[in-house]
Design a protein around this motif. Structure first.
Motif, short mmCIF file in Angstrom:
data_model
loop_
_atom_site.label_atom_id
_atom_site.label_comp_id
_atom_site.label_asym_id
_atom_site.label_seq_id
_atom_site.Cartn_x
_atom_site.Cartn_y
_atom_site.Cartn_z
N LYS B 88 -4.45 3.85 -1.88
CA LYS B 88 -3.34 4.13 -2.81
C LYS B 88 -2.94 2.85 -3.52
O LYS B 88 -2.86 1.78 -2.92
CB LYS B 88 -2.14 4.67 -2.04
N LYS B 89 -2.67 2.98 -4.86
CA LYS B 89 -2.17 1.83 -5.62
C LYS B 89 -0.99 2.31 -6.44
O LYS B 89 -1.13 3.26 -7.21
CB LYS B 89 -3.26 1.31 -6.56
N GLY B 90 0.17 1.67 -6.28
CA GLY B 90 1.35 2.01 -7.08
C GLY B 90 1.99 3.34 -6.71
O GLY B 90 1.67 3.93 -5.67
N LYS B 91 2.88 3.80 -7.63
CA LYS B 91 3.61 5.03 -7.32
C LYS B 91 3.51 6.03 -8.47
O LYS B 91 4.26 6.99 -8.55
CB LYS B 91 5.09 4.70 -7.09
N ASP B 92 2.61 5.75 -9.41
CA ASP B 92 2.52 6.62 -10.59
C ASP B 92 1.81 7.94 -10.29
O ASP B 92 1.51 8.25 -9.15
CB ASP B 92 1.84 5.87 -11.73
N ALA B 95 -1.38 7.72 -8.37
CA ALA B 95 -1.12 7.50 -6.95
C ALA B 95 -0.71 8.81 -6.28
O ALA B 95 -1.12 9.11 -5.15
CB ALA B 95 -0.04 6.46 -6.77
N GLN B 96 0.08 9.62 -7.02
CA GLN B 96 0.48 10.93 -6.46
C GLN B 96 -0.74 11.82 -6.25
O GLN B 96 -0.88 12.51 -5.24
CB GLN B 96 1.45 11.63 -7.42
N LEU B 97 -1.64 11.75 -7.24
CA LEU B 97 -2.87 12.55 -7.12
C LEU B 97 -3.68 12.09 -5.90
O LEU B 97 -4.19 12.91 -5.12
CB LEU B 97 -3.71 12.40 -8.40
N ALA B 98 -3.76 10.75 -5.73
CA ALA B 98 -4.48 10.21 -4.57
C ALA B 98 -3.85 10.71 -3.27
O ALA B 98 -4.55 11.11 -2.34
CB ALA B 98 -4.47 8.69 -4.62
N ASN B 99 -2.49 10.71 -3.26
CA ASN B 99 -1.77 11.21 -2.08
C ASN B 99 -2.14 12.66 -1.77
O ASN B 99 -2.42 13.02 -0.63
CB ASN B 99 -0.27 11.17 -2.37
N ALA B 100 -2.11 13.48 -2.85
CA ALA B 100 -2.42 14.91 -2.68
C ALA B 100 -3.84 15.08 -2.15
O ALA B 100 -4.10 15.91 -1.27
CB ALA B 100 -2.25 15.65 -3.99
#
Lengths: 127, 382
Positions: B88-92, B95-100
């Motif tokens: 994960k990099k950042g909070k954009d 990054a949300q997509l990576a989280n999902a």
């Protein structure tokens, strides 16, 4: 009649035990019948048969454990043992071979006359 | 899909916002330097345009690189690789997509683990069934076998000819049941993968002759000419039980489906790095439309069912498994005309549907021997 050979049959399925025992009696053998492994062990030590036919899957003491106990006993170290089974597991065959089994018969493959012939061959009988 | 769409909209919004911000800056600057010449305004405007273009390009490049990275990861997931999580990099939004995606990977990992354990449980249940069926079905079958045998041998008293004939039929039917149970057990052992291959030094010709012996009565009764062509072969590291099952199954088909006065030829020879076994017959043949199915479990072609109603449809499946697990190959040709041509013209006199077509099975097993296979069960059927 004193030179009659004695065989011990250890089998928990009564119909099989009776058929085999009767067949061997008809063929001139002295037959001792045992219905489980423990009974087989006691009878073997007291009657000292010339050959033993053992089922594998039996209550109280299974055929392989019985065979091991017989082999560990001074009398039983070289008595011929034939195992009768419905299983044809490679594992059990090799385990039985370790204890010096004479033959390993799958019941469904053998006719009664052929079992008698095998026992005669082992006991060197020509009658 | 909706997540992807909104993400793309948000990204293009961002780039648009940057360009609009810089354009506004350009307009404001133009107003402040209104006293300046048109040339100065154009130069300043040009500089601001270039800066805004480069900034927008850099921002979009950084987004697209990360999205390409995610695409690669999704492709890996689709190919079944669930081992790595996404950094994960950042909070954009990326990054949300990576989280999902990481969440999805975790769920899939749990799911796969559950599937594997369910599969293991099923395999175990199947193995247990084989063991139980082996003992439970074969015990009554052996009791029946020995009782009938006892009666047939005359141990329970003399039988009349009629009684003997009837009891013999019971004996034969019981043998068929035993054969079926054995074949079913073999198939389960093949499917579960627990059957053993135990190579030892054997004379393959001796095993072949032993297998042929089983059919000698039927061969004589049908006046079939049996031709044997055997090379002189060294001792081979084959499993004698398995090679016997192979011979017996193919020979049994050849004998069953070859009509009276037919020919069966068995050739065993060395062919390069293999032992080549060829069994040809002048039998009814295998119709072209069912040829792709003949190695399938429980399959029996209609033309053979008309000739012989008895058969498990398991023999060739078992043979193929044995040959292939031993490192060999099996194939067939039908019609196979060599023997039929030798046989002469009498075939031509028959109506087309009664004519023999002939079949030739070919089997190779590597000369170096069968591959040893550790297993807990032996195959039993013949």
């Amino acid at each position: 009649m004193s030179d009659k050979k004695t065989i011990l049959i250890c089998e928990d399925e009564i119909p099989m035990l009776e058929t085999l025992a009767n067949k061997f009696r008809n063929e001139g053998f002295e037959v001792i019948e045992a219905r489980n492994g423990e009974e087989g062990f006691k009878l073997a030590l007291s009657k000292k048969p010339d050959l033993m036919l053992l089922d594998i899957v039996m209550p109280k003491l299974d055929g392989l454990s019985l065979m091991k106990k017989i082999r560990d006993n001074k009398w039983g170290s070289d008595v011929p043992i034939v195992l009768l089974t419905n299983l044809s597991d490679a594992e059990k065959v090799s385990e039985a071979a370790k204890y010096g089994v004479y033959d390993f018969l799958v019941k469904t493959d053998w006719r009664l006359d052929d079992i008698v012939a095998l026992v005669r061959e082992k006991l060197d009988l020509n009658f | 899909m909706s997540t992807n769409k909104s993400l793309i909209i948000k990204l293009s919004d961002k780039i648009l916002l940057i360009i609009v911000a810089f354009a506004t800056l350009f307009v404001l600057a133009a107003v402040f330097v209104v006293g300046g010449s048109l040339q100065q305004i154009l130069i300043l405007g040009g500089i601001i345009y270039i800066i805004s273009f480069l900034t927008a390009y850099a921002v979009s490049r950084s987004f697209s690189n990360r999205i390409i990275g995610l695409t690669f990861k999704v492709e890996e997931m689709a190919a079944g690789n669930l081992s790595k999580k996404i950094e994960k990099k950042g909070k954009d939004e990326v990054a949300q997509l990576a989280n999902a995606l990481n969440e999805l990977i975790s769920r899939l990992q749990t799911g796969v683990a559950q599937d594997v354990s369910t599969h293991k449980e099923l395999t175990q249940a199947k193995t247990d069934f084989v063991a139980i069926a082996s003992h439970q079905l074969r015990t009554p079958l052996s009791i029946i076998k020995w009782y009938i045998d006892y009666i047939l041998c005359g141990d329970a008293g003399e039988l009349s000819r009629e009684q003997k004939k009837l009891i013999s039929e019971v004996y034969k039917s019981n043998e068929r049941l035993i054969e079926l149970v054995n074949a079913l057990l073999d198939v389960s052992r093949i499917d579960v993968g627990t059957f053993a291959i135990e190579p030892e030094s054997i004379d393959i010709i001796e095993i072949a002759n032993l297998a042929l012996k089983k059919f000698s009565i039927e061969i004589r009764a049908k006046k079939i000419r049996l031709e044997k062509k055997f090379d002189n072969l060294p001792l081979l590291k084959f499993d004698p039980r398995l090679i016997k099952i192979v011979f017996e199954n193919i020979m049994s088909n050849a004998v069953k489906y070859t009509p009276e006065d037919g020919i069966i030829r068995l050739i065993i020879k060395k062919a390069e790095l293999n032992i080549l076994i060829k069994i040809s017959d002048t039998g009814c043949g295998i119709p072209r439309e069912v040829q792709p199915k003949i190695f399938t479990k429980m399959f029996r072609a209609d033309n053979v069912k008309r000739i012989e109603s008895v058969g498990t449809g398991l023999g060739l499946y078992i043979v193929k498994a044995i040959v292939e697990k031993s490192g060999g190959k099996i194939w067939f040709e039908s019609p196979s005309l060599d023997l039929l041509l030798e046989k002469g013209r009498d075939n031509d006199d028959l109506p087309i549907d009664k004519r023999s077509q002939g079949t030739m099975f070919s089997i190779t097993i590597p000369l170096k021997g069968m591959k040893k296979r550790i297993g807990t069960k032996k195959l039993t059927s013949a």
